[in-house]
Design a protein around this motif. Structure first.
Motif, mmCIF file in Angstrom:
data_model
loop_
_atom_site.group_PDB
_atom_site.id
_atom_site.type_symbol
_atom_site.label_atom_id
_atom_site.label_comp_id
_atom_site.label_asym_id
_atom_site.label_seq_id
_atom_site.Cartn_x
_atom_site.Cartn_y
_atom_site.Cartn_z
ATOM 1 N N LEU A 130 51.185 35.524 39.786
ATOM 2 C CA LEU A 130 49.738 35.486 39.618
ATOM 3 C C LEU A 130 49.029 36.237 40.741
ATOM 4 O O LEU A 130 48.007 36.896 40.517
ATOM 5 C CB LEU A 130 49.253 34.030 39.573
ATOM 6 C CG LEU A 130 49.618 33.256 38.302
ATOM 7 C CD1 LEU A 130 49.251 31.781 38.463
ATOM 8 C CD2 LEU A 130 48.908 33.846 37.081
ATOM 9 N N ALA A 131 49.579 36.155 41.961
ATOM 10 C CA ALA A 131 48.990 36.880 43.091
ATOM 11 C C ALA A 131 49.112 38.385 42.880
ATOM 12 O O ALA A 131 48.173 39.150 43.158
ATOM 13 C CB ALA A 131 49.668 36.464 44.394
ATOM 14 N N VAL A 132 50.256 38.841 42.372
ATOM 15 C CA VAL A 132 50.440 40.265 42.084
ATOM 16 C C VAL A 132 49.475 40.698 40.982
ATOM 17 O O VAL A 132 48.878 41.783 41.052
ATOM 18 C CB VAL A 132 51.890 40.565 41.664
ATOM 19 C CG1 VAL A 132 52.039 42.026 41.253
ATOM 20 C CG2 VAL A 132 52.850 40.253 42.802
ATOM 21 N N GLU A 133 49.294 39.850 39.980
ATOM 22 C CA GLU A 133 48.373 40.174 38.888
ATOM 23 C C GLU A 133 46.954 40.350 39.411
ATOM 24 O O GLU A 133 46.246 41.297 39.035
ATOM 25 C CB GLU A 133 48.413 39.079 37.826
ATOM 26 C CG GLU A 133 47.541 39.384 36.614
ATOM 27 C CD GLU A 133 47.615 38.299 35.551
ATOM 28 O OE1 GLU A 133 46.690 38.222 34.726
ATOM 29 O OE2 GLU A 133 48.595 37.523 35.562
ATOM 30 N N ARG A 134 46.525 39.443 40.300
ATOM 31 C CA ARG A 134 45.180 39.560 40.877
ATOM 32 C C ARG A 134 45.048 40.843 41.687
ATOM 33 O O ARG A 134 44.009 41.493 41.690
ATOM 34 C CB ARG A 134 44.882 38.343 41.754
ATOM 35 C CG ARG A 134 44.675 37.050 40.969
ATOM 36 C CD ARG A 134 44.075 35.965 41.839
ATOM 37 N NE ARG A 134 44.981 35.555 42.900
ATOM 38 C CZ ARG A 134 45.885 34.585 42.771
ATOM 39 N NH1 ARG A 134 45.995 33.928 41.625
ATOM 40 N NH2 ARG A 134 46.671 34.265 43.776
ATOM 41 N N PHE A 135 46.118 41.209 42.372
ATOM 42 C CA PHE A 135 46.136 42.433 43.156
ATOM 43 C C PHE A 135 45.937 43.658 42.263
ATOM 44 O O PHE A 135 45.149 44.562 42.578
ATOM 45 C CB PHE A 135 47.463 42.516 43.914
ATOM 46 C CG PHE A 135 47.648 43.788 44.689
ATOM 47 C CD1 PHE A 135 46.945 44.018 45.857
ATOM 48 C CD2 PHE A 135 48.551 44.747 44.254
ATOM 49 C CE1 PHE A 135 47.131 45.196 46.583
ATOM 50 C CE2 PHE A 135 48.741 45.916 44.972
ATOM 51 C CZ PHE A 135 48.024 46.139 46.138
ATOM 52 N N VAL A 136 46.651 43.692 41.145
ATOM 53 C CA VAL A 136 46.546 44.822 40.221
ATOM 54 C C VAL A 136 45.143 44.881 39.609
ATOM 55 O O VAL A 136 44.539 45.958 39.514
ATOM 56 C CB VAL A 136 47.611 44.721 39.118
ATOM 57 C CG1 VAL A 136 47.412 45.831 38.079
ATOM 58 C CG2 VAL A 136 49.013 44.823 39.714
ATOM 59 N N VAL A 137 44.613 43.732 39.212
ATOM 60 C CA VAL A 137 43.268 43.683 38.620
ATOM 61 C C VAL A 137 42.229 44.207 39.611
ATOM 62 O O VAL A 137 41.332 44.973 39.251
ATOM 63 C CB VAL A 137 42.923 42.247 38.183
ATOM 64 C CG1 VAL A 137 41.440 42.134 37.820
ATOM 65 C CG2 VAL A 137 43.783 41.827 36.996
ATOM 66 N N LEU A 138 42.342 43.804 40.866
ATOM 67 C CA LEU A 138 41.408 44.269 41.885
ATOM 68 C C LEU A 138 41.510 45.783 42.054
ATOM 69 O O LEU A 138 40.483 46.477 42.171
ATOM 70 C CB LEU A 138 41.694 43.579 43.223
ATOM 71 C CG LEU A 138 40.804 43.988 44.394
ATOM 72 C CD1 LEU A 138 39.337 43.698 44.084
ATOM 73 C CD2 LEU A 138 41.220 43.273 45.676
ATOM 74 N N GLY A 139 42.729 46.304 42.041
ATOM 75 C CA GLY A 139 42.909 47.748 42.159
ATOM 76 C C GLY A 139 42.273 48.497 41.011
ATOM 77 O O GLY A 139 41.708 49.588 41.189
ATOM 78 N N GLN A 140 42.324 47.910 39.809
ATOM 79 C CA GLN A 140 41.677 48.524 38.651
ATOM 80 C C GLN A 140 40.160 48.522 38.811
ATOM 81 O O GLN A 140 39.489 49.520 38.528
ATOM 82 C CB GLN A 140 42.073 47.782 37.380
ATOM 83 C CG GLN A 140 43.513 48.006 36.951
ATOM 84 C CD GLN A 140 43.887 47.205 35.723
ATOM 85 O OE1 GLN A 140 43.550 46.021 35.622
ATOM 86 N NE2 GLN A 140 44.604 47.825 34.798
ATOM 87 N N LYS A 141 39.611 47.412 39.287
ATOM 88 C CA LYS A 141 38.166 47.309 39.462
ATOM 89 C C LYS A 141 37.653 48.300 40.492
ATOM 90 O O LYS A 141 36.531 48.808 40.385
ATOM 91 C CB LYS A 141 37.793 45.881 39.882
ATOM 92 C CG LYS A 141 37.958 44.846 38.780
ATOM 93 C CD LYS A 141 37.555 43.458 39.273
ATOM 94 C CE LYS A 141 37.684 42.434 38.160
ATOM 95 N NZ LYS A 141 37.327 41.063 38.629
ATOM 96 N N GLU A 142 38.480 48.576 41.505
ATOM 97 C CA GLU A 142 38.070 49.492 42.568
ATOM 98 C C GLU A 142 38.405 50.939 42.245
ATOM 99 O O GLU A 142 38.145 51.831 43.048
ATOM 100 C CB GLU A 142 38.738 49.087 43.879
ATOM 101 C CG GLU A 142 38.263 47.727 44.401
ATOM 102 C CD GLU A 142 38.906 47.348 45.719
ATOM 103 O OE1 GLU A 142 39.922 47.982 46.085
ATOM 104 O OE2 GLU A 142 38.398 46.442 46.386
#
Length: 212
Positions: free
Chosen positions: A138-150
């Motif tokens: 889940l932490a990796v998923e949040r990391f990827v989502v944040l990278g997409q948003k940025e």
């Protein structure tokens, strides 16, 4: 004199570390509460104040190990800026067996799990480890989502699938490492994985060197 909460936590940590020292080299069934207590410089009464029995101690030891790893992972991903931060975390974790004495003890203790621990302890320990892996995913998923948003990662990446892939590959390597099925030098050659994930993740229009 009444003990403070800090003192109680220090005593508990001392018992856990003493147990790790012993269980990394000795069979669980042949290890006594007295031996662990003596190693910690405490009485059996102190042991039973913190733990119901040996099995309870072992489960709490496994849980504390997972919590320590999760805390270090959380620190890395607290304010992620580059994929290199994530890769650096995984690379350091994979190299710990050769560089960190405590991690080597954890390796030796966990290697005994399959054939020395009581069945009920094995099952509960397995669930603790499974839950830890899920939180990692889940932490990796949040990391990827944040990278997409940025705008650093591609928008069309299936975040759940990618998070499962990244987390599973590296935890699979951990498990193979713990089982002694990988050469000692393998952690020096993991850049091929990082390069592959960079190509998968990085937005074409923002392509940058992400690995340190």
């Amino acid at each position: 004199m009444k003990r403070t909460k800090k003192e109680a936590l220090e005593t508990r940590a001392n018992i856990l570390e003493s147990a790790l020292d012993i269980l990394s080299v000795k069979n669980f069934a042949n290890t006594s509460v007295t031996e662990i207590s003596n190693r910690a410089g405490l009485t059996k009464w102190a042991f039973y104040w913190h733990f119901r029995n040996k099995s309870d101690l072992l489960l709490q030891l496994v849980e504390s190990i997972c919590q320590d790893n999760e805390e270090s992972f959380r620190n890395i991903l607290g304010t992620p800026r580059l994929s290199g931060e994530l890769w650096d975390y995984y690379k350091k974790e994979l190299a710990k067996l050769e560089e960190n004495a405590r991690y080597a003890k954890i390796h030796m203790m966990m290697a005994r799990r399959q054939y020395e621990w009581p069945a009920e302890v094995q099952e509960k320990a397995r669930q603790i480890i499974v839950d830890y892996f899920e939180r990692d995913r889940l932490a990796v998923e949040r990391f990827v989502v944040l990278g997409q948003k940025e705008g650093r990662f591609k928008k069309d990446i299936p975040t759940v699938d990618i998070a499962v892939l990244i987390s599973s590959i590296f935890h699979g390597l951990y498990m193979m490492q713990l089982a002694g099925n990988l050469p000692k030098s393998f952690s020096e050659h993991t850049d091929i994985l990082f390069d592959t994930f960079n190509k998968i993740l990085t937005a074409d229009e923002n392509a940058v060197l992400l690995r340190n």
